[in-house]
Design a protein around this motif. Structure first.
Motif, PDB file in Angstrom:
ATOM      1  N   GLN A 369      33.366   4.562  25.527  1.00 25.06           N
ATOM      2  CA  GLN A 369      32.932   4.650  26.918  1.00 25.06           C
ATOM      3  C   GLN A 369      33.796   3.739  27.777  1.00 25.06           C
ATOM      4  O   GLN A 369      33.896   2.549  27.524  1.00 25.06           O
ATOM      5  CB  GLN A 369      31.464   4.256  27.034  1.00 25.06           C
ATOM      6  CG  GLN A 369      30.915   4.326  28.451  1.00 25.06           C
ATOM      7  CD  GLN A 369      29.425   4.069  28.498  1.00 25.06           C
ATOM      8  OE1 GLN A 369      28.639   4.824  27.947  1.00 25.06           O
ATOM      9  NE2 GLN A 369      29.030   2.992  29.154  1.00 25.06           N
ATOM     10  N   GLU A 627      26.804  21.759  26.995  1.00 27.95           N
ATOM     11  CA  GLU A 627      26.818  20.334  26.650  1.00 27.95           C
ATOM     12  C   GLU A 627      27.729  20.045  25.451  1.00 27.95           C
ATOM     13  O   GLU A 627      27.336  19.399  24.480  1.00 27.95           O
ATOM     14  CB  GLU A 627      25.399  19.829  26.373  1.00 27.95           C
ATOM     15  CG  GLU A 627      24.486  19.924  27.579  1.00 27.95           C
ATOM     16  CD  GLU A 627      23.140  19.256  27.354  1.00 27.95           C
ATOM     17  OE1 GLU A 627      22.838  18.871  26.193  1.00 27.95           O
ATOM     18  OE2 GLU A 627      22.381  19.105  28.325  1.00 27.95           O
ATOM     19  N   TYR A 650      26.432  13.897  24.750  1.00 27.27           N
ATOM     20  CA  TYR A 650      26.632  13.222  26.036  1.00 27.27           C
ATOM     21  C   TYR A 650      26.054  14.008  27.216  1.00 27.27           C
ATOM     22  O   TYR A 650      26.251  13.622  28.360  1.00 27.27           O
ATOM     23  CB  TYR A 650      28.126  12.981  26.270  1.00 27.27           C
ATOM     24  CG  TYR A 650      28.775  12.234  25.132  1.00 27.27           C
ATOM     25  CD1 TYR A 650      28.509  10.883  24.918  1.00 27.27           C
ATOM     26  CD2 TYR A 650      29.637  12.878  24.238  1.00 27.27           C
ATOM     27  CE1 TYR A 650      29.086  10.193  23.858  1.00 27.27           C
ATOM     28  CE2 TYR A 650      30.218  12.194  23.178  1.00 27.27           C
ATOM     29  CZ  TYR A 650      29.929  10.862  22.992  1.00 27.27           C
ATOM     30  OH  TYR A 650      30.502  10.186  21.933  1.00 27.27           O
ATOM     31  N   ARG A 652      25.755  17.192  29.864  1.00 22.52           N
ATOM     32  CA  ARG A 652      26.672  18.117  30.540  1.00 22.52           C
ATOM     33  C   ARG A 652      28.046  17.471  30.698  1.00 22.52           C
ATOM     34  O   ARG A 652      28.140  16.332  31.173  1.00 22.52           O
ATOM     35  CB  ARG A 652      26.109  18.496  31.909  1.00 22.52           C
ATOM     36  CG  ARG A 652      24.852  19.345  31.839  1.00 22.52           C
ATOM     37  CD  ARG A 652      24.049  19.303  33.137  1.00 22.52           C
ATOM     38  NE  ARG A 652      24.822  19.717  34.295  1.00 22.52           N
ATOM     39  CZ  ARG A 652      24.964  20.971  34.710  1.00 22.52           C
ATOM     40  NH1 ARG A 652      24.394  21.952  34.019  1.00 22.52           N
ATOM     41  NH2 ARG A 652      25.656  21.262  35.788  1.00 22.52           N
ATOM     42  N   LEU A 653      29.086  18.199  30.342  1.00 15.04           N
ATOM     43  CA  LEU A 653      30.454  17.694  30.459  1.00 15.04           C
ATOM     44  C   LEU A 653      31.150  18.407  31.614  1.00 15.04           C
ATOM     45  O   LEU A 653      31.116  19.629  31.718  1.00 15.04           O
ATOM     46  CB  LEU A 653      31.231  17.910  29.162  1.00 15.04           C
ATOM     47  CG  LEU A 653      30.637  17.264  27.906  1.00 15.04           C
ATOM     48  CD1 LEU A 653      31.562  17.478  26.712  1.00 15.04           C
ATOM     49  CD2 LEU A 653      30.388  15.775  28.113  1.00 15.04           C
ATOM     50  N   ARG A 654      31.797  17.628  32.484  1.00 12.55           N
ATOM     51  CA  ARG A 654      32.374  18.179  33.709  1.00 12.55           C
ATOM     52  C   ARG A 654      33.885  18.362  33.641  1.00 12.55           C
ATOM     53  O   ARG A 654      34.404  19.447  33.860  1.00 12.55           O
ATOM     54  CB  ARG A 654      32.002  17.273  34.894  1.00 12.55           C
ATOM     55  CG  ARG A 654      32.676  17.610  36.212  1.00 12.55           C
ATOM     56  CD  ARG A 654      32.245  18.935  36.790  1.00 12.55           C
ATOM     57  NE  ARG A 654      30.830  18.972  37.124  1.00 12.55           N
ATOM     58  CZ  ARG A 654      30.227  20.043  37.612  1.00 12.55           C
ATOM     59  NH1 ARG A 654      30.897  21.169  37.798  1.00 12.55           N
ATOM     60  NH2 ARG A 654      28.930  20.029  37.883  1.00 12.55           N
ATOM     61  N   THR A 667      34.629  13.390  31.753  1.00 11.93           N
ATOM     62  CA  THR A 667      33.521  12.912  32.580  1.00 11.93           C
ATOM     63  C   THR A 667      32.277  13.738  32.289  1.00 11.93           C
ATOM     64  O   THR A 667      32.355  14.935  32.025  1.00 11.93           O
ATOM     65  CB  THR A 667      33.835  12.996  34.085  1.00 11.93           C
ATOM     66  OG1 THR A 667      33.866  14.368  34.501  1.00 11.93           O
ATOM     67  CG2 THR A 667      35.186  12.359  34.392  1.00 11.93           C
ATOM     68  N   THR A 668      31.114  13.094  32.342  1.00 14.38           N
ATOM     69  CA  THR A 668      29.847  13.799  32.186  1.00 14.38           C
ATOM     70  C   THR A 668      29.280  14.134  33.558  1.00 14.38           C
ATOM     71  O   THR A 668      29.773  13.665  34.589  1.00 14.38           O
ATOM     72  CB  THR A 668      28.836  12.971  31.375  1.00 14.38           C
ATOM     73  OG1 THR A 668      28.400  11.849  32.158  1.00 14.38           O
ATOM     74  CG2 THR A 668      29.450  12.486  30.072  1.00 14.38           C
ATOM     75  N   SER A 669      28.239  14.962  33.589  1.00 13.34           N
ATOM     76  CA  SER A 669      27.733  15.485  34.857  1.00 13.34           C
ATOM     77  C   SER A 669      26.228  15.697  34.760  1.00 13.34           C
ATOM     78  O   SER A 669      25.742  16.814  34.830  1.00 13.34           O
ATOM     79  CB  SER A 669      28.447  16.798  35.188  1.00 13.34           C
ATOM     80  OG  SER A 669      28.265  17.170  36.528  1.00 13.34           O
ATOM     81  N   ASN A 670      25.488  14.616  34.619  1.00 13.33           N
ATOM     82  CA  ASN A 670      24.046  14.693  34.435  1.00 13.33           C
ATOM     83  C   ASN A 670      23.316  14.279  35.711  1.00 13.33           C
ATOM     84  O   ASN A 670      23.475  13.168  36.193  1.00 13.33           O
ATOM     85  CB  ASN A 670      23.630  13.798  33.267  1.00 13.33           C
ATOM     86  CG  ASN A 670      24.266  14.237  31.967  1.00 13.33           C
ATOM     87  OD1 ASN A 670      24.203  15.395  31.595  1.00 13.33           O
ATOM     88  ND2 ASN A 670      24.916  13.307  31.272  1.00 13.33           N
ATOM     89  N   THR A 682      25.942   9.189  34.869  1.00 12.72           N
ATOM     90  CA  THR A 682      27.130   9.790  34.286  1.00 12.72           C
ATOM     91  C   THR A 682      28.025   8.744  33.633  1.00 12.72           C
ATOM     92  O   THR A 682      27.872   7.538  33.845  1.00 12.72           O
ATOM     93  CB  THR A 682      27.942  10.551  35.357  1.00 12.72           C
ATOM     94  OG1 THR A 682      28.349   9.636  36.383  1.00 12.72           O
ATOM     95  CG2 THR A 682      27.116  11.657  35.971  1.00 12.72           C
TER      96      THR A 682
END
Length: 690
Positions: A369, A627, A650, A652-654, A667-670, A682
């Motif tokens: 991370q 995801e 992790y 949703r992944l963006r 990057t994640t997208s939660n 995120t």
């Protein structure tokens, strides 16, 4: 044999009479009546590419007599026939009555000046007989342009008994309805709910309403009453419905508010599942652990399992096995598994199993991370010194971040507007000559459209904002947003259809396209439709629903990721001037003849793709609803071996993006559906690629 009829698939809920979509707004003090569609072409002047003889001249195709016909010069491709309607008109229908010498591949085109032509229908699967085509277009001139004859290998050309054009000379209506207001969900049951809203207004007339659930089209309903019952819902499931209004010209309004609710369980079920038994390791690599277990039991039924290390969820599965990736090499991990039922009851944990990973590294290796954020990191790119910069969609600013996670805000982008959905500050891309010019390119939603702008990064500031392109349609969802410079030095932009599928096939509309621009925002003269003028000058490919990913391979080819509606998401290899089929074709479903086929499709439940990256001719696709991260080997012009990583680890992944050190940042997208700044959870992750 009776004549055969062929009609384009109708858009659900559209009236049989549809006026043409225009690029300018009609300003009117009072509502205007919709003109009726009539036969416009009969007896009008015609021309042709070449006649097949004195008895087969072009005027025979518009004389109303099917005993006469136009025939082109023998054994000639292409060939065309054109009719002059005498004045500009809205074209809604074209009827082609063929003789035996028909067209296998052809297009129907319109023009205002008999010079620049716009295609309103294209097929490579013409059937002959009577082809009755529902179309949307406007122009004074209409022509059939044949490119492949039905009877190739013979001396026959093309032959039309009748070429009939229907429409009206009514006004252009570019004014969409107002957004439906005060959408409310009521009478919520495990499998249904009632939606009610206030009517939209329009300068002509609202003809229907389109219902969406979190960006996916569900159904169309008539203009009255302003309510509908949503049936076939799943128990214990969260929904977010909203409504768009549609008028007689096909214009789509902005979306209503979202009515979000959770359906109740199908029955009162307080009993949780049992604990899974016999959790065990079935395989170990340097960066992954494969697990299996014996199924849990439940009084109603187990629906899924979650996998944990301590209190941290690291994966999920609907079956009784899983592979957990992203682990560090030569490290011990202890896992447990819990079962869940349809109501959401969680059972007790399984037995624990401790596994030590091997030394070395996997192709998709360990994950570390870099940083967290309370907004949605949407666009991502890298400065020459190795620092990343990313756009925060709802906070509307751009942040610089070092590989160690130290952040510096470069500034807020002016003019950005959210959509209470997935619009806002979206893709970013650096100039290929950034070291010399310092330019950053930005795609963002504004109050009335989506647009492309640029600025200069000077130190830790953004200066000298310039607007390069406006007029890309916006809506709550379907805004596109990805930017990528190609190997040719041109800027490519992926756009969405603005929740109006007709936009994708209209080359004068910038929605549902991949656009190609010069670095200064002008249209390159070698774009495929440059000669058609207007917005068509910018179009590289069309027929897209919602473009979310763009990436360039070692051969300089542009690959693209596209969100489907309810059936299939797509990976496409772009072709200059290619039509990829939406809304007639979704993935490989629907009427797909004559369109460019995707290289790979995914079910929407396992993908819902976002960003796309290429490293050493391997595609990496970030999945939102799915995801997970997909790894796909490019093999020639095809997609080869595909593997899935980090499912449920992790969220949703963006956006994936290759970093200068050879790793992949993701990057994640939660928490990303409301355009509200600072309410997301995120992460920015570094994925080792070995």
């Amino acid at each position: 044999m009776a004549p055969r009829s062929r009609r384009l698939p109708a858009r659900t809920g559209i009236l049989a009479i549809a006026l043409a979509v225009a690029v300018t707004s009609l300003v009117s003090a009072a509502p205007q009546a919709v003109a009726a569609d009539v036969l416009l072409s009969q007896g009008k002047p015609t021309t042709e590419s070449a006649s097949g003889g004195a008895n087969y001249v072009s005027k025979n195709a518009v004389d109303g007599n099917s005993a006469t016909r136009w025939a082109s010069k023998s054994n000639t491709d292409p060939a065309w026939i054109r009719v002059d309607l005498g004045a500009s008109a809205n074209i809604s229908r074209v009827r082609l009555q063929w003789d035996l010498s028909c067209a296998k591949a052809y297009r129907v085109e319109t023009s205002e000046n008999d010079s620049s032509w716009t295609s309103i229908y294209t097929t490579a699967d013409g059937k002959g007989g009577v082809e009755d085509l529902t179309v949307t277009g406007r122009g004074r001139y209409v022509r059939m342009f044949g490119t492949t004859r039905c009877r190739t290998g013979t001396s026959f050309g093309y032959s039309l008994q009748e070429f009939q054009v229907f429409g009206n000379s009514g006004p252009i209506d570019g004014e969409p309805p107002s957004a439906p207001a005060n959408l409310v969900a009521s009478d919520i049951k495990p499998d249904s709910a009632k939606l009610t809203w206030q009517a939209s207004t329009d300068n002509i007339a609202v003809t229907s309403y389109e219902i969406y659930n979190l960006g996916q089209f569900v159904k169309s309903v008539p203009a009255t009453p302003t309510s509908t019952t949503m049936e076939g819902l799943k128990p214990n499931t969260t929904y977010g419905f909203y409504v768009n209004a549609k008028d007689a010209a096909g214009n789509i309004s902005q979306a209503s508010n979202t009515a979000e609710f959770k359906t109740p369980p199908a029955q009162d079920d307080p009993i949780p599942p049992t604990a899974p038994k016999n959790l065990r390791s079935t395989g170990v690599t340097a960066n992954s652990v494969s697990l299996a277990w014996d199924a849990a039991t439940d009084n109603v039924g187990v629906t899924r399992y979650e996998i944990y290390t301590g209190a941290t969820k690291v994966g999920d599965s609907t079956g009784t096995s899983v592979t957990i990736g992203g682990r560090s090499a030569n490290t011990e991990y202890t896992f447990t598994v819990k079962a869940f039922d349809a109501v959401g009851n969680a059972g007790p944990a399984s037995n624990a199993v401790t596994v030590k990973t091997r030394s070395g590294g996997d192709q998709v290796g360990a994950v570390t991370q870099i940083a967290t954020d309370n907004d949605v990191p949407w666009g991502l790119t890298f400065l020459p010194n190795g620092d990343g910069i990313y756009s925060r969609r709802d906070a509307q600013d751009i942040v610089k971040i070092t590989p160690s996670g130290q952040k510096t805000t470069l500034g807020k982008v002016p003019g950005v507007s959210g959509t209470n959905g997935e619009g806002g500050l979206l893709g970013i891309e650096l100039s290929p000559t950034f070291a010399a010019d310092g330019l950053i390119y930005v795609y963002h939603t504004a109050s009335g459209d989506n647009r492309i702008v640029r600025a200069k990064i000077e130190g830790n500031s953004l200066t000298g904002w310039q607007t390069l392109l406006t007029g890309i349609p916006r809506n709550k969802f379907h805004n596109g947003g990805r930017l990528r410079f190609g190997a040719d030095g041109k800027l490519y932009a992926g756009t969405g259809d603005g929740q109006n599928g007709d936009n994708a096939q209209n080359k004068q509309n910038l929605g549902g396209k991949v656009l190609r621009l010069n670095a200064d925002g002008s249209a390159p003269a070698d774009n495929p439709f440059f000669g058609e003028g207007g917005n068509a000058r910018y179009v590289w490919t069309y027929g897209h629903r919602n473009v979310q990913g763009l990436a360039v391979d070692s051969q300089g080819r542009m690959w693209q990721a596209e969100l489907g509606n309810s059936n299939m998401d797509e990976i496409n290899l772009l072709q200059k001037g290619g039509n990829f089929g939406w809304p007639s074709c979704e993935g490989t479903s629907g009427s797909c003849g004559g369109f460019v086929a995707p290289k790979k499709t995914f079910s929407t439940s396992s993908a819902s793709p976002s960003g796309l990256a290429i490293v050493n001719d391997v595609l990496f696709l970030a999945a939102l609803r799915g995801e997970r991260l997909y790894r796909m080997q490019i093999t020639g012009s095809s997609v080869g071996t595909t593997t899935s990583h980090f499912q449920g680890t992790y969220g949703r992944l963006r956006t994936p993006e290759p970093a200068p050190d050879g790793s992949l940042w993701v990057t994640t997208s939660n928490g990303d559906k409301d355009s509200t700044a600072g309410n997301s959870n995120t992460k920015l992750l570094r994925v080792a690629l070995n």
